[in-house]
Scaffold this motif. Structure first.
Motif, mmCIF file in Angstrom:
data_model
loop_
_atom_site.group_PDB
_atom_site.id
_atom_site.type_symbol
_atom_site.label_atom_id
_atom_site.label_comp_id
_atom_site.label_asym_id
_atom_site.label_seq_id
_atom_site.Cartn_x
_atom_site.Cartn_y
_atom_site.Cartn_z
ATOM 1 N N ARG A 79 -45.879 59.343 56.700
ATOM 2 C CA ARG A 79 -44.984 58.683 55.760
ATOM 3 C C ARG A 79 -45.285 59.019 54.307
ATOM 4 N NH1 ARG A 79 -43.710 52.861 58.636
ATOM 5 N NH2 ARG A 79 -43.637 53.693 60.752
ATOM 6 N N GLN A 91 -39.502 57.702 52.925
ATOM 7 C CA GLN A 91 -38.918 56.410 52.596
ATOM 8 C C GLN A 91 -37.442 56.542 52.228
ATOM 9 O OE1 GLN A 91 -41.816 57.555 51.505
ATOM 10 N NE2 GLN A 91 -43.263 56.138 52.494
ATOM 11 N N GLU A 92 -37.086 57.594 51.518
ATOM 12 C CA GLU A 92 -35.682 57.800 51.143
ATOM 13 C C GLU A 92 -34.819 58.072 52.373
ATOM 14 O OE1 GLU A 92 -36.479 59.718 46.684
ATOM 15 O OE2 GLU A 92 -36.068 61.001 48.410
ATOM 16 N N TYR A 93 -35.348 58.847 53.304
ATOM 17 C CA TYR A 93 -34.562 59.186 54.493
ATOM 18 C C TYR A 93 -34.378 57.985 55.396
ATOM 19 C CZ TYR A 93 -32.644 62.381 57.989
ATOM 20 O OH TYR A 93 -31.797 63.031 58.871
ATOM 21 N N GLU A 94 -35.319 57.043 55.346
ATOM 22 C CA GLU A 94 -35.210 55.866 56.197
ATOM 23 C C GLU A 94 -34.028 54.997 55.807
ATOM 24 O OE1 GLU A 94 -38.267 52.561 58.102
ATOM 25 O OE2 GLU A 94 -38.450 53.101 55.981
ATOM 26 N N THR A 95 -33.601 55.094 54.557
ATOM 27 C CA THR A 95 -32.410 54.362 54.124
ATOM 28 C C THR A 95 -31.175 54.973 54.792
ATOM 29 O OG1 THR A 95 -33.462 53.929 51.980
ATOM 30 C CG2 THR A 95 -31.056 53.609 52.135
ATOM 31 N N GLY A 96 -30.469 54.171 55.563
ATOM 32 C CA GLY A 96 -29.329 54.702 56.314
ATOM 33 C C GLY A 96 -29.755 55.642 57.419
ATOM 34 N N LEU A 97 -30.898 55.337 58.062
ATOM 35 C CA LEU A 97 -31.489 56.254 59.035
ATOM 36 C C LEU A 97 -30.560 56.548 60.203
ATOM 37 C CD1 LEU A 97 -33.956 57.832 60.078
ATOM 38 C CD2 LEU A 97 -34.759 55.716 61.147
ATOM 39 N N ARG A 100 -27.857 58.974 59.406
ATOM 40 C CA ARG A 100 -28.436 60.307 59.174
ATOM 41 C C ARG A 100 -28.809 60.980 60.497
ATOM 42 N NH1 ARG A 100 -30.529 61.072 53.780
ATOM 43 N NH2 ARG A 100 -30.454 59.185 52.499
#
Length: 478
Positions: A79, A91-97, A100
Motif C-alpha cells: 500500500r 490509496q487513490e485507486y481504492e477510491t471507486g475501486l 475501476r
C-alpha cells in the motif's frame, strides 16, 4: 499432440530432450462467474490437472482472471509502494475501486488493456553500485499479480524442490535451512558459489516465451506477458525498450525468472548430477543466487565448466569475479592445514556469511554471521535517516528505531549470530547518541540518559529462529 513452436525456430524442449506437450482441449469443469468460491475451485482444478499431467499445455486460463481475483490482487499489493509512470497511488485507486476493477476486467478480456512503461529508479547496493528497478503502473501491478496467481497453479507443480526464491510458502530461511542441513549431513567437501552476471538484465525474451509455451497455450495470457516485456522503461522522460531482460521490481518478474531458470538450469542440473557426477551433489537456488555442494573436486570443476556452456546457450554468463569454487566442509580445515593454506574460505548467501567451523566437541559445524558489508550499509542507511529526524521528538525517533532494529533482528537472529547483532545494536546506540548531541548546544544528553533511552526503545538481541535442522525436519518430516 501439438508442437509448442511452429515458427521453425529451435524449441526449448529440444534443448532439454523433453517430450512434446499435450494440450488440454477440454474446457474446465468450473464456471467463469465472479464468485470467489468458483474462482478458487477453478484454480484448484488447474493445479490438479498440472499435477496429474506434466505434459499438459493449458489453452484456457484467462477466464480465471475475474473481478474477484483482480480485487484480491489489488489488496495483495504494497500500500505504500511508490507510484509508476501513471502517478496513481494505492490509496487513490481504492477510491471507486469496484468501477475501476470492472473496467480493467473488461479491457483485459477485450484485448484493450495496454501495459505502461516501468518507471526507472535506482537503489544503492552494499558495494557502492546502484541496482536498477522498474516500478510498474498500478493497473499493471494488479493484472500481473492476478496472472501470477493463475500461473502459480501450474508452475508450483513443476518447479523442483531446491528452488526456493519467491514461491508461495517459501522464504529465504527455508533456503538457508536446506543449505545448512545439506552441508552438515551430506558428503560435501567443496562449494560452488555461482553468480550469474546481471541475470534480470540479460534474460533473453524469446527464450522466455518459448519456456512459458511449454505449459501455456492460452494466446491471451501469452500476449499479456509480451505486452509487459515490450512496455519498456521511462527514465528522465525518455522511453526505451531493452532488447533483453525484465524489469526488477515488477510483480511478475520473479515468476518469469523462476520459469527461465527452471528450464535453463534446474532441469539440466538435476539430470547432470544423476548422470555425470561421481559423488553427491546438492543444489540450493534462491532466484538467481545459487550454491552447490560437491563431494569431489573433479565433479565441482567439471560442473563449473559445463555450467558456463549451458548458460551461454540462453544468453547468460557467470560473473568471473563472483563465481568461485572453495574447499568447505568437515575435512576442509585439516586438509588446508596440511597444505599450509590457513582457514577454509567462506561464502555469502542471502545476507549471511557461511563459515566452516567446529562445535565444542571438535566436530564440523556450520557457522552463520551477518555479512559485514551488509551490516555497514544498513547502519549507513540508519545514519542518513537519523540526520533527517534530528529534530523530531525523542519518542518518535525511539519508536522508529525500535521498529527498524526489531525488523533487522527478525531476519538475522539465527543461532550463533548474537555477537554480530550485539555489535549492530551498539552501533545504532552510537548513531543515536551522535544525532541527539547535534540537536543543539544546550542540554546535550550524557551516557546515563542515552542508556536509559536505549533500554526503553532498542530491543536486545535474542535468538528468534530455531536451529536449521529442527525447522527443516518440521517442514520435511520424511
Amino acid at each position: 499432440m501439438n508442437h509448442s513452436n511452429k515458427d521453425g525456430k529451435p524449441s526449448a524442449e529440444g534443448e532439454e530432450g523433453r517430450p512434446v506437450i499435450k494440450e488440454n482441449t477440454h474446457r474446465p469443469n468450473t464456471s467463469s462467474t465472479q464468485g470467489g468460491a468458483h474462482v478458487s475451485q477453478g484454480l484448484a482444478g488447474v493445479r490438479r490437472a498440472a499435477k496429474e499431467n506434466k505434459e499438459m499445455k493449458f489453452t484456457a486460463l484467462l477466464h480465471h482472471m475475474t473481478v474477484e481475483l483482480l480485487r484480491k490482487s489489488f489488496y495483495a499489493l504494497k500500500r505504500k509502494a511508490a507510484p509508476g509512470v501513471d502517478g496513481v497511488t494505492w490509496q487513490e485507486y481504492e477510491t471507486g475501486l469496484e468501477e475501476r476493477l470492472v473496467d480493467l476486467h473488461d479491457r483485459v478480456h477485450r484485448g484493450a488493456y495496454r501495459a505502461q512503461p516501468s518507471r526507472r529508479t535506482y537503489i544503492p547496493k552494499s558495494d557502492g553500485r546502484q541496482r536498477p528497478l522498474g516500478i510498474a503502473a498500478l493497473e499493471d501491478k494488479i493484472v500481473q499479480q492476478a496472472t501470477v496467481t493463475i500461473l502459480n497453479q501450474i508452475y508450483e507443480e513443476d518447479f523442483l524442490g531446491f528452488s526456493y526464491g519467491f514461491r508461495p510458502g517459501c522464504c529465504q530461511h527455508d533456503a538457508l535451512d536446506a543449505l545448512a542441513v545439506a552441508l552438515e549431513r551430506k558428503k560435501v567437501n567443496y562449494v560452488l558459489d555461482a553468480d550469474i552476471r546481471s541475470f534480470f538484465d540479460n534474460l533473453d525474451k524469446s527464450w522466455l516465451l518459448k519456456f512459458v509455451e511449454h505449459r501455456v497455450a492460452d494466446r491471451r495470457i501469452l500476449r499479456l506477458i509480451q505486452k509487459w516485456l515490450k512496455a519498456g522503461v521511462m527514465e528522465e522522460g525518455k522511453w526505451s525498450e531493452p532488447e533483453t531482460g525484465t524489469p526488477q521490481g515488477a510483480v511478475i518478474s520473479p515468476l518469469l525468472a523462476n520459469i527461465y531458470l527452471h528450464y535453463a538450469f534446474d532441469l539440466w542440473v538435476n539430470i547432470w548430477r544423476q548422470k555425470w557426477a561421481y559423488g553427491e551433489v546438492v543444489v540450493i537456488r534462491y532466484a538467481d543466487d545459487t550454491v552447490l555442494g560437491f563431494q569431489h573436486q573433479t565433479d565441482a570443476d567439471r560442473f563449473l565448466e559445463n555450467l558456463g556452456e549451458r548458460l551461454g546457450k540462453f544468453g547468460l554468463e557467470l560473473h568471473p569475479d563472483k563465481t568461485r569454487r572453495i574447499e568447505f566442509g568437515r575435512f576442509a580445515e585439516q586438509n588446508r592445514k596440511k597444505r599450509g593454506e590457513g582457514k577454509p574460505e567462506t561464502f555469502d548467501l542471502l545476507g549471511f556469511t557461511h563459515i566452516s567451523a567446529k562445535d565444542r566437541n571438535g566436530n564440523f559445524a556450520l557457522k552463520r554471521k551477518t555479512i559485514a558489508k551488509r551490516m555497514r550499509a544498513k547502519l549507513q542507511e540508519i545514519k542518513q535517516e537519523l540526520r533527517k529526524r534530528m529534530h523530531e521528538l525523542v519518542k518518535q525517533t525511539g519508536q522508529w528505531l525500535k521498529s527498524v532494529v526489531q525488523g533487522y533482528f527478525n531476519y538475522h537472529a539465527v543461532p550463533g549470530n548474537l555477537d554480530r547483532l550485539s555489535v549492530f545494536r551498539y552501533r545504532v546506540t552510537r548513531l543515536w547518541r551522535w544525532a541527539l548531541r547535534r540537536r543543539g548546544q544546550m542540554h546535550r544528553p550524557n551516557w546515563a540518559r542515552i542508556r536509559r533511552l536505549v533500554e526503553r526503545w532498542l530491543p536486545r538481541p535474542r535468538v528468534l529462529h530455531p536451529y536449521p535442522s529442527v525447522r527443516f525436519a518440521a517442514h520435511y518430516s520424511r
